[in-house]
Design a protein around this motif. Structure first.
Motif: not given
Ligand code: ADP
Length: 270
Positions: A234-254
């Motif tokens: 589950s933590v690794y999948s968080l890393m992976r969304v932070c590393w989406e090529q497309e900035p708008r696909k990444r979550p915000g810090f909230h």
């Protein structure tokens, strides 16, 4: 800047400062431990006058930022350049903290606690519309009571590592920031993903054995680091969304914070 700082009580008196041991080397000068009016402090010295002026500007931004997960500015001293006085983080930076203690001492609840601490600090910066640009485990410091706090925020515009393209911290910088200098909260989120990887690998250098050019090329083509050993999926999948090529696909810090809160609840209920 000097006038504004003095008006608001941020100019400190050199006479009241006792300098102690050297505790680190910054890009522009040494960092010392010290005591200011009975409080233990860290003092960052900036000797070059031009740089000092630029930093002085930026510290006016820092005076307005206060959060439990940001290293607190106590004030500045104008004396042979600039002294930036902050709270003392006795346990040093997060990389050294994790490397020297390792798996036998630091458990996964503590790793998650550090991840949440940083995320909360960044959530606060995001709410103030501030982009850090140099988020990395080396810029996270640990307090005496093991709280992780983000350091060097607000100073990165004058930091040549970040303002000079040739010196960008490649392994932490989002592709769009490397290529087009598009820095945003979402590029900070990318860096936060790398920081998560550093935490869960106990302070390893990201992209082990890869050269900077290789990292640039491969990441652009979609390559991403594998999960660190024993990292919860589950933590690794968080890393992976932070590393989406497309900035708008990444979550915000909230959003990240909510997800980490849920992880914490699973790992250490109540
Ligand atoms: P720079 O950003 O110019 O490279 P840093 O602010 O990272 O310099 O400081 C270098 C080192 O000094 C840090 O890695 C840390 O070990 C130490 N240091 C910096 N600020 C503090 C502080 N407030 N408390 C304790 N140690 C600190």
């Amino acid at each position: 800047a000097e006038l504004e700082l003095s008006k608001n009580g941020w100019l400190l008196d050199i006479e009241k400062l006792t300098l102690g041991e050297n505790i680190g080397e910054g890009e522009f000068g040494a960092v010392y431990e010290g005591v200011y009016m009975g409080q233990r402090v860290a003092v960052k010295t900036i000797k070059c006058d031009v740089t000092a002026q630029a930093f002085l500007q930026e510290t006016t931004v820092m005076t307005k930022l206060q959060h439990k997960n940001l290293v607190r500015l106590l004030g500045v001293i104008l004396h042979k350049g600039l002294h930036i006085v902050t709270e003392l983080m006795t346990k040093g930076n997060l990389v050294n903290f994790l490397r020297t203690r390792g798996r036998s001492v630091v458990n996964s609840v503590q790793l998650l606690r550090f991840s949440l601490d940083v995320c909360e600090g960044m959530d606060y910066l995001e709410s103030k519309k501030l982009v850090h640009r140099d988020l990395a485990a080396r810029n996270v410091l640990i307090s005496d009571d093991n709280v992780a706090k983000v350091s060097d925020f607000g100073l990165t515009k004058v930091d040549s590592k970040v303002s000079d393209k040739a010196k960008l911290p490649v392994k932490w910088t989002a592709p769009e920031a490397l290529k087009k200098e598009k820095f945003s909260t979402k590029s900070d989120v990318w860096s936060y993903g790398i920081l998560l990887w550093e935490i869960f690998s106990y302070g390893r250098q990201p992209y082990p054995k890869m050269s900077l050019q290789e990292v640039k090329d491969k990441v652009e083509q979609g390559y991403r680091m594998e999960a660190p050993e024993d990292c919860p999926p589950s933590v690794y999948s968080l890393m992976r969304v932070c590393w989406e090529q497309e900035p708008r696909k990444r979550p915000g810090f909230h959003k990240l914070r909510e997800k980490l809160d849920r992880e914490m609840e699973k790992l250490s209920p109540g």
